[in-house]
Scaffold this motif. Structure first.
Motif, PDB file in Angstrom:
ATOM      1  N   UNK A   1       0.573  -1.343   0.107  1.00  0.00           N
ATOM      2  CA  UNK A   1       0.046  -0.154   0.171  1.00  0.00           C
ATOM      3  C   UNK A   1       0.698   1.401   0.042  1.00  0.00           C
ATOM      4  N   UNK A   2       1.887   1.432   0.763  1.00  0.00           N
ATOM      5  CA  UNK A   2       2.639   2.494   0.872  1.00  0.00           C
ATOM      6  C   UNK A   2       3.515   2.927  -0.315  1.00  0.00           C
ATOM      7  N   UNK A   3       3.486   2.219  -1.264  1.00  0.00           N
ATOM      8  CA  UNK A   3       4.209   2.377  -2.823  1.00  0.00           C
ATOM      9  C   UNK A   3       3.238   2.498  -3.798  1.00  0.00           C
ATOM     10  N   UNK A   4       1.707   2.362  -3.644  1.00  0.00           N
ATOM     11  CA  UNK A   4       0.912   2.254  -4.698  1.00  0.00           C
ATOM     12  C   UNK A   4       0.826   3.585  -5.388  1.00  0.00           C
ATOM     13  N   UNK A   5       1.247   4.781  -4.673  1.00  0.00           N
ATOM     14  CA  UNK A   5       1.080   6.159  -5.318  1.00  0.00           C
ATOM     15  C   UNK A   5       2.392   6.369  -6.046  1.00  0.00           C
ATOM     16  N   UNK A   6       3.421   5.896  -5.244  1.00  0.00           N
ATOM     17  CA  UNK A   6       4.975   6.489  -5.921  1.00  0.00           C
ATOM     18  C   UNK A   6       5.168   5.730  -6.912  1.00  0.00           C
TER      19      UNK A   6
END
Length: 201
Positions: free
Chosen positions: A142-147
């Motif tokens: 989840x923490x990488x899904x926008x990056x």
């Protein structure tokens, strides 16, 4: 080009170490060329005037799968398109770039030994069409899904999964320029579902 010529014409005069060095040079040059082409595509999307008009998602998908046929066969990848895909308001060549990057990603990011499987379908709602591209890949935390939609954002080394880190940035920029949206739903180890949305034609 000179590195490739050296490898082809003088390889028999080089020892193993020399041949390895030349192979590394030509490999690095090829990666730089790919990166340059991706950056040019991204910059073009940022500046180009896009005339939006009705575009057949089905035609775009069919043409792209024909273009990728050899690459998909080489990786033994299966791409299934469910149902007819509708027309949207967009820009043909930009939409083609977006679809190509989504399919390529779905095929690339699978665990070793896993046959890539990609499923594509569309959903109409409230004047919009959402195109979904779902894979059986490694998934994204989840923490990488926008990056991952930013330029040069890579979650894995190029030795494991080759690429330039520009593909999904092209997807995001292309959708923004066409007045659309993009995103991803994913779970580590369970694959990803990338989606794009454009107004219905």
């Amino acid at each position: 080009g000179f590195g490739q010529a050296l490898l082809e014409d003088y390889a028999d005069r080089l020892d193993t170490t020399g041949q390895e060095y030349i192979q590394r040079i030509t490999g690095a040059a090829q990666r730089m060329d790919t990166l340059t082409q991706d950056l040019l595509a991204y910059c073009h999307l940022s500046r180009a005037d896009l005339a939006l008009k009705p575009v057949s998602l089905g035609a775009v998908m069919s043409a792209e799968l024909t273009y990728l046929k050899d690459s998909l066969q080489e990786k033994q990848a299966q791409v299934v398109v469910d149902g007819p895909l509708p027309e949207v308001i967009g820009h043909h060549s930009t939409l083609t770039q977006v679809v190509a990057n989504l399919i390529a990603n779905g095929v690339k990011f699978v665990a070793p030994g896993v046959r890539p499987e990609v499923r594509v379908w569309s959903v109409k709602r409230a004047g919009w069409v959402r195109l979904c591209v779902e894979d059986n890949g490694i998934g994204i935390a989840p923490e990488y899904q926008d990056r991952i939609f930013r330029v040069f954002e890579r979650l894995h080394g190029s030795e494991t999964y080759p690429g330039t880190g520009v593909g999904l940035a092209i997807v995001r920029k292309g959708m923004e320029r066409m007045g659309g949206r993009s995103g991803v739903e994913s779970e580590v180890g369970k694959g990803s579902r990338f989606w794009i949305e454009l107004p219905k034609a």
